[in-house]
Design a protein around this motif. Structure first.
Motif, PDB file in Angstrom:
ATOM      1  N   PRO A   1       0.830  -1.206   0.000  1.00 49.49           N
ATOM      2  CA  PRO A   1       0.000   0.000   0.000  1.00 49.49           C
ATOM      3  C   PRO A   1       0.864   1.256   0.000  1.00 49.49           C
ATOM      4  O   PRO A   1       1.956   1.269   0.545  1.00 49.49           O
ATOM      5  CB  PRO A   1      -0.805  -0.122   1.291  1.00 49.49           C
ATOM      6  N   SER A   2       0.360   2.312  -0.614  1.00 49.18           N
ATOM      7  CA  SER A   2       1.124   3.545  -0.762  1.00 49.18           C
ATOM      8  C   SER A   2       1.108   4.361   0.527  1.00 49.18           C
ATOM      9  O   SER A   2       0.052   4.804   0.979  1.00 49.18           O
ATOM     10  CB  SER A   2       0.544   4.382  -1.904  1.00 49.18           C
TER      11      SER A   2
ATOM     12  N   HIS B   1      -6.761   1.539  -5.246  1.00 48.91           N
ATOM     13  CA  HIS B   1      -6.433   1.759  -3.832  1.00 48.91           C
ATOM     14  C   HIS B   1      -7.702   2.101  -3.049  1.00 48.91           C
ATOM     15  O   HIS B   1      -7.857   1.689  -1.893  1.00 48.91           O
ATOM     16  CB  HIS B   1      -5.398   2.880  -3.703  1.00 48.91           C
ATOM     17  N   GLN B   2      -8.594   2.865  -3.681  1.00 48.15           N
ATOM     18  CA  GLN B   2      -9.854   3.191  -3.011  1.00 48.15           C
ATOM     19  C   GLN B   2     -10.685   1.936  -2.765  1.00 48.15           C
ATOM     20  O   GLN B   2     -11.261   1.756  -1.680  1.00 48.15           O
ATOM     21  CB  GLN B   2     -10.657   4.179  -3.858  1.00 48.15           C
TER      22      GLN B   2
ATOM     23  N   ARG C   1       5.223   2.609  -1.802  1.00 46.72           N
ATOM     24  CA  ARG C   1       5.217   2.917  -3.220  1.00 46.72           C
ATOM     25  C   ARG C   1       5.899   4.267  -3.465  1.00 46.72           C
ATOM     26  O   ARG C   1       6.025   5.096  -2.561  1.00 46.72           O
ATOM     27  CB  ARG C   1       3.800   2.905  -3.779  1.00 46.72           C
TER      28      ARG C   1
ATOM     29  N   GLN D   1      -0.683  -1.391  -7.141  1.00 45.74           N
ATOM     30  CA  GLN D   1      -1.239  -0.522  -8.173  1.00 45.74           C
ATOM     31  C   GLN D   1      -0.157   0.226  -8.950  1.00 45.74           C
ATOM     32  O   GLN D   1       0.180   1.373  -8.649  1.00 45.74           O
ATOM     33  CB  GLN D   1      -2.230   0.473  -7.566  1.00 45.74           C
TER      34      GLN D   1
ATOM     35  N   ARG E   1      -9.547  -1.162  -2.445  1.00 45.30           N
ATOM     36  CA  ARG E   1      -8.910  -1.961  -1.395  1.00 45.30           C
ATOM     37  C   ARG E   1      -9.231  -1.375  -0.007  1.00 45.30           C
ATOM     38  O   ARG E   1      -9.546  -2.102   0.936  1.00 45.30           O
ATOM     39  CB  ARG E   1      -7.385  -1.986  -1.587  1.00 45.30           C
TER      40      ARG E   1
ATOM     41  N   LEU F   1      -4.245   3.644  -9.668  1.00 45.86           N
ATOM     42  CA  LEU F   1      -4.047   3.855  -8.230  1.00 45.86           C
ATOM     43  C   LEU F   1      -5.296   4.410  -7.568  1.00 45.86           C
ATOM     44  O   LEU F   1      -5.749   3.898  -6.532  1.00 45.86           O
ATOM     45  CB  LEU F   1      -2.867   4.807  -8.010  1.00 45.86           C
TER      46      LEU F   1
ATOM     47  N   TRP G   1      -2.715  -4.731  -3.291  1.00 46.49           N
ATOM     48  CA  TRP G   1      -2.414  -3.307  -3.238  1.00 46.49           C
ATOM     49  C   TRP G   1      -1.349  -2.907  -4.264  1.00 46.49           C
ATOM     50  O   TRP G   1      -0.755  -1.833  -4.140  1.00 46.49           O
ATOM     51  CB  TRP G   1      -1.925  -2.935  -1.832  1.00 46.49           C
TER      52      TRP G   1
ATOM     53  N   ASP H   1      -0.034   8.029   0.214  1.00 44.98           N
ATOM     54  CA  ASP H   1      -1.466   8.227  -0.006  1.00 44.98           C
ATOM     55  C   ASP H   1      -2.293   7.857   1.222  1.00 44.98           C
ATOM     56  O   ASP H   1      -3.521   7.880   1.148  1.00 44.98           O
ATOM     57  CB  ASP H   1      -1.931   7.382  -1.202  1.00 44.98           C
ATOM     58  N   SER H   2      -1.625   7.508   2.306  1.00 41.75           N
ATOM     59  CA  SER H   2      -2.374   7.006   3.463  1.00 41.75           C
ATOM     60  C   SER H   2      -1.925   7.608   4.795  1.00 41.75           C
ATOM     61  O   SER H   2      -2.676   8.336   5.443  1.00 41.75           O
ATOM     62  CB  SER H   2      -2.288   5.482   3.519  1.00 41.75           C
TER      63      SER H   2
END
Length: 464
Positions: A65-66, A336-337, A373, A328, A339, A332, A326, A69-70
């Protein structure tokens, strides 16, 4: 007149117990150097020092997972969107807005709005890094400390060091284990009894049917009893097998044969305990709703999280749930949304449920993938692998809530402040459960092996 078959069947009953008793009497407990004796290698063992946590629930996000972005807010990434990145490619700002959450003010994106409500329970390690830039190697290193050799997974090490708290359940359960290799939940060179018990199919793009409701709306409960033998017949059959196992014990290697014998005994006892434990119909509707275990995109992972809480309550030492994919490299924003939509509510529900049951204080919940990522774009709307710097968070189990440790550079390429290697993270997890990673060793091939190899430092700053 009785046949030879009858004589063997009657006389064999109970022989397995005699063989087991003989092995147990001569076997040293695999108790991480305590020197204690134990009849069962899964018997609870005394930790090296008082523990903060008793058990672990590991939420493994397969695919990477990124972090940018989180859980790793990078204002410079927004400001420099479209510019050339440090390692090539054009920088890509996050499509999700970051906000400060809770009293602690941790920056968490809108990708995880429900988890963000538990910000004051989260301890973010924003400076994770590992040695492998590819999925199989990084996943294996995250679980075993190395990507080069077959080694015991972290769950097996914990079970070896601490034992189990329920003699009728496995001490290490892997729900929908990581796809690709059993090495991620195996006992490696430790006795087989310490390996993870696989429940459900491999994690990935779609969830296993085991955790979905049936067509009638009832919860799906596995039946692991033998379809053709009664319990008494199974017991007689097992006694004979155990007798034969006992006769094959080589000198100086009692532990490995003992592991096989105990695993058979455990499987026999599990026939009654596991189906009852996995029967989610016993949970009230409010609890199922809390986890999102009713229907929709959260149903599969919600049921897994609810099962994880039930396993933890029943005394299972290490529970892992795998969620993916995850990875991507493109799409993305959409993927990602999707997931996150599937796991955000169940994770928040798990944390809330553990807290209200007064279990979060001694249950270490871990969330993270094998790496993060890149801040730079790939294929327009995607990101490549990044093992140089990423985020993993922990909650409960003696860690500081509402706390952030370490940092990546201004764009999130690599760990630059208080870097935390996989060995450091492993050492810290073991420490929280009362184990000194330098003392938790196992003699194999003429060498004392440990989870952290020859390195690793406990990150004391994150311990409450």
């Amino acid at each position: 007149m009785h046949s030879r078959r009858d004589l063997l069947r009657w006389s064999s009953a109970g022989f397995g117990w005699l063989a087991l008793a003989d092995l147990a009497a001569c076997q040293n407990a695999l108790a991480a150097g305590t020197g204690e004796k134990a009849a069962n290698p899964l018997s609870p063992k005394t930790p090296h020092f008082p523990a903060k946590a008793k058990r672990v629930i590991f939420l493994c996000m397969q695919g990477g997972p990124s972090h940018v972005d989180s859980f790793d807010y990078k204002p410079a990434l927004i400001a420099d969107h479209g510019k050339r990145g440090k390692y090539g490619g054009n920088l890509l700002k996050s499509p999700w807005e970051f906000r400060q959450r809770g009293e602690s003010g941790l920056w968490i994106s809108d990708l995880f709005p429900n988890v963000a409500e538990a910000a004051d329970d989260l301890c973010l390690i924003r400076s994770m890094h590992c040695d492998q830039p590819v999925h199989p190697g990084a996943m294996t290193q995250m679980h075993t400390g190395t990507a080069q050799f077959v080694r015991p997974s972290i769950g097996a090490w914990l079970l070896y060091g601490l034992g189990s708290e329920n003699e009728s359940l496995p001490g290490f359960v892997s729900l929908s284990p990581p796809a690709g290799s059993s090495r991620n939940y195996s006992s490696g060179f430790l006795p087989a009894i310490y390996g993870g018990t696989k429940v459900g199919g491999a994690g990935g793009r779609s969830g296993p049917a085991l955790f979905r409701a049936t067509d009638t709306g009832q919860d799906s409960v596995p039946d692991i009893r033998h379809p053709n033998l009664t319990v008494a017949q199974q017991r007689r059959q097992l006694d004979l097998i155990q007798q034969l196992n006992g006769q094959q014990r080589p000198d100086g290697d009692a532990a490995h044969v003992e592991g096989v014998i105990q695993s058979y005994e455990l499987a026999f006892r599990m026939q009654d305990a596991m189906p009852e434990l996995m029967d989610l119909s016993k949970e009230d509707q409010a609890t199922k709703t809390l986890y999102g275990a009713d229907d929709g995109p959260t149903q599969t992972f919600g049921r897994q999280c609810l099962l994880a809480r039930r396993f933890a309550e029943a005394g299972v030492r290490f529970i892992e749930i795998t969620h993916g994919n995850w990875d991507q490299h493109a799409r993305l924003t959409a993927d990602h949304q999707a997931r996150a939509d599937a796991c955000d509510r169940p994770i928040a529900g798990l944390l809330q449920d553990l807290r209200r049951r007064d279990m979060l204080k001694d249950t270490l919940v871990i969330w993270g993938g094998e790496f993060g990522r890149t801040p730079s774009a790939q294929n327009g709307d995607g990101r490549n692998h990044n093992n140089k710097g990423y985020t993993l968070w922990m909650a409960g189990g003696g860690v500081r809530g509402g706390f952030s440790y370490g940092a990546t550079d201004e764009h999130g390429f690599e760990a630059v402040e208080n870097p935390c290697h996989i060995h450091d993270w492993h050492a810290t997890v073991l420490h929280l459960l009362g184990l000194d990673h330098t003392r938790l060793t196992y003699r194999y091939a003429g060498r004392d092996f440990r989870l952290t190899d020859v390195s690793g430092n406990v990150v004391k700053e994150i311990i409450a």
